[in-house]
Design an enzyme around this catalytic site. Structure first.
Site, mmCIF file in Angstrom:
data_model
loop_
_atom_site.group_PDB
_atom_site.id
_atom_site.type_symbol
_atom_site.label_atom_id
_atom_site.label_comp_id
_atom_site.label_asym_id
_atom_site.label_seq_id
_atom_site.Cartn_x
_atom_site.Cartn_y
_atom_site.Cartn_z
ATOM 1 C CE1 TYR A 129 -4.211 1.771 0.993
ATOM 2 C CE2 TYR A 129 -2.684 3.158 2.219
ATOM 3 C CZ TYR A 129 -3.940 2.943 1.685
ATOM 4 O OH TYR A 129 -4.924 3.888 1.833
ATOM 5 C CE LYS A 178 -3.897 4.686 -1.416
ATOM 6 N NZ LYS A 178 -5.016 5.291 -2.155
HETATM 7 N N1 CAA Z 1 5.576 -1.298 14.390
HETATM 8 C C1 CAA Z 1 6.396 -2.286 14.833
HETATM 9 N N2 CAA Z 1 5.964 -3.520 15.078
HETATM 10 C C2 CAA Z 1 4.643 -3.777 14.902
HETATM 11 C C3 CAA Z 1 3.751 -2.805 14.437
HETATM 12 C C4 CAA Z 1 4.270 -1.512 14.206
HETATM 13 N N3 CAA Z 1 3.484 -0.511 13.777
HETATM 14 N N4 CAA Z 1 2.524 -3.349 14.351
HETATM 15 C C5 CAA Z 1 2.654 -4.636 14.719
HETATM 16 N N5 CAA Z 1 3.934 -4.891 15.072
HETATM 17 C C6 CAA Z 1 4.501 -6.139 15.527
HETATM 18 C C7 CAA Z 1 3.600 -6.830 16.547
HETATM 19 O O1 CAA Z 1 3.897 -6.344 17.837
HETATM 20 C C8 CAA Z 1 4.000 -8.277 16.363
HETATM 21 O O2 CAA Z 1 5.255 -8.505 16.977
HETATM 22 P P1 CAA Z 1 5.630 -9.917 17.638
HETATM 23 O O3 CAA Z 1 5.655 -10.899 16.493
HETATM 24 O O4 CAA Z 1 6.962 -9.680 18.249
HETATM 25 O O5 CAA Z 1 4.538 -10.194 18.627
HETATM 26 C C9 CAA Z 1 4.215 -8.327 14.855
HETATM 27 O O6 CAA Z 1 4.538 -7.027 14.426
HETATM 28 C C10 CAA Z 1 2.933 -8.675 14.117
HETATM 29 O O7 CAA Z 1 2.851 -9.984 14.113
HETATM 30 P P2 CAA Z 1 1.443 -10.702 13.874
HETATM 31 O O8 CAA Z 1 1.714 -12.133 13.620
HETATM 32 O O9 CAA Z 1 0.473 -10.296 14.944
HETATM 33 O O10 CAA Z 1 0.976 -10.010 12.538
HETATM 34 P P3 CAA Z 1 -0.266 -10.355 11.691
HETATM 35 O O11 CAA Z 1 0.123 -11.204 10.560
HETATM 36 O O12 CAA Z 1 -1.401 -10.822 12.554
HETATM 37 O O13 CAA Z 1 -0.624 -8.913 11.119
HETATM 38 C C11 CAA Z 1 -1.299 -6.627 11.201
HETATM 39 C C12 CAA Z 1 -1.239 -7.952 11.937
HETATM 40 C C13 CAA Z 1 -1.818 -6.819 9.778
HETATM 41 C C14 CAA Z 1 0.068 -6.002 11.149
HETATM 42 C C15 CAA Z 1 -2.274 -5.769 12.007
HETATM 43 O O14 CAA Z 1 -1.645 -5.440 13.225
HETATM 44 C C16 CAA Z 1 -2.680 -4.504 11.337
HETATM 45 O O15 CAA Z 1 -3.631 -4.493 10.576
HETATM 46 N N6 CAA Z 1 -1.997 -3.385 11.604
HETATM 47 C C17 CAA Z 1 -2.392 -2.086 11.097
HETATM 48 C C18 CAA Z 1 -1.679 -1.744 9.827
HETATM 49 C C19 CAA Z 1 -2.203 -0.408 9.390
HETATM 50 O O16 CAA Z 1 -2.035 0.608 10.043
HETATM 51 N N7 CAA Z 1 -2.884 -0.367 8.268
HETATM 52 C C20 CAA Z 1 -3.490 0.831 7.825
HETATM 53 C C21 CAA Z 1 -4.875 0.513 7.397
HETATM 54 S S1 CAA Z 1 -5.867 1.973 7.101
HETATM 55 C C22 CAA Z 1 -5.289 2.600 5.662
HETATM 56 O O17 CAA Z 1 -4.451 2.059 5.016
HETATM 57 C C23 CAA Z 1 -5.907 3.879 5.202
HETATM 58 C C24 CAA Z 1 -4.900 4.934 5.092
HETATM 59 O O18 CAA Z 1 -4.531 5.307 3.995
HETATM 60 C C25 CAA Z 1 -4.369 5.576 6.314
#
Ligand code: CAA
Length: 241
Positions: free
Chosen positions: A147, A151
């Site tokens: 993404y 973008k």
């Molecule tokens: N920075 C650093 N580490 C992060 C992090 C971040 N921002 N977010 C998650 N992590 C870490 C977690 O703590 C976890 O660490 P551990 O493995 O040590 O526990 C790891 O990364 C994630 O592992 P998971 O196995 O839990 O990951 P997952 O496969 O389940 O994925 C995810 C989860 C998809 C990352 C979910 O947390 C998510 O959706 N995050 C949000 C992402 C985001 O902000 N997207 C924006 C969407 S809105 C949009 O895009 C509109 C716009 O234009 C603004």
């Protein structure tokens, strides 16, 4: 004669707010959508705005769809490239499919929609292209290599095309919304969302209307000197230069 605007992904979220704001400002509006027929029909019933179904990821479908819009409403003067999807995953888990889906819709979709309209705008010596990019194209985002790349690509596209359109009175601009209260953002896990909100200085998600108002300004005749610009609206979350 009034101007005609086409908004991709126009039946829900930010796109819906853009359609409504443009209609309110006196434009004839067409809303494109790709998949959700139920939402599109509800949108049409609520707003009276015509809806047209095709995927922006498919160039031929864009050519065909645009021809239908122009047959119904006349030449498109204003294009708002709003359609976008997320397929978030940490990079070690991201599949080629997740990469391609997002690039095809969020970046190639902008080419696919702009290219068939470009010559008409050049011939008529008027055009307004506004592409909805994202804060995450400016700053990058964990789990959004696809993404963020798309973008950021939209911003390069905007700056390049602005130079080509300038002499033909076609402005090409981008808006970078921050986190807006839409289904896309609500799909982020709640704990993650709360954490994100804590990093927004104004202390809240943005409203779709707040982005729509930016579009209305950029497409107006009064904004004719603004081209190649990135308008940031993110509550102070990221202050790009
Ligand atoms: N920075 C650093 N580490 C992060 C992090 C971040 N921002 N977010 C998650 N992590 C870490 C977690 O703590 C976890 O660490 P551990 O493995 O040590 O526990 C790891 O990364 C994630 O592992 P998971 O196995 O839990 O990951 P997952 O496969 O389940 O994925 C995810 C989860 C998809 C990352 C979910 O947390 C998510 O959706 N995050 C949000 C992402 C985001 O902000 N997207 C924006 C969407 S809105 C949009 O895009 C509109 C716009 O234009 C603004």
């Amino acid at each position: 004669m009034g101007k005609t605007a086409l908004v991709t992904g126009g039946t829900r979220g930010i796109g819906k707010a853009i359609c409504l704001a443009l209609k309110e400002a006196g434009y004839t509006v067409a809303a494109n959508y790709a998949g959700n027929d139920e939402a599109a029909q509800a949108f049409k019933a609520e707003t009276g705005i015509d809806v047209f179904k095709w995927s922006v990821a498919d160039y031929d479908a864009c050519v065909e769809g645009i021809a239908k819009v122009e047959a119904a409403l006349g030449p498109v003067d204003i294009l708002v490239n709003n359609a976008g999807i997320t397929r978030d995953a940490p990079f070690h888990k991201m599949t080629p499919q997740q990469w391609n889906d997002v690039i095809n819709t969020n970046l190639s979709g902008v080419f696919n929609m702009t290219h068939p309209l470009w010559n008409g705008m050049r011939e008529r010596s008027f055009g307004r292209i506004v592409t909805i990019s994202s804060i995450n194209g400016q700053k990058g985002q964990f789990a959004q290599a696809n993404y963020s790349a798309a973008k950021a690509g939209d911003l390069g596209f905007t700056k390049a095309l602005a130079q080509e359109g300038a002499r033909k009175n076609i402005t090409v601009n981008a808006i970078c919304p921050g986190y807006i209260a839409t289904e896309m953002v609500m799909a982020v896990p709640e704990a993650v969302r709360e954490q994100i909100i804590s990093t927004i200085p104004v202390g809240r998600l943005g409203e779709a209307d707040e982005i729509a108002r930016c579009v209305v300004f950029l497409v107006s005749d009064e904004a004719g000197f603004i081209t190649g610009a990135t308008l940031t609206a993110n509550g102070g979350q990221y202050m790009a230069s």
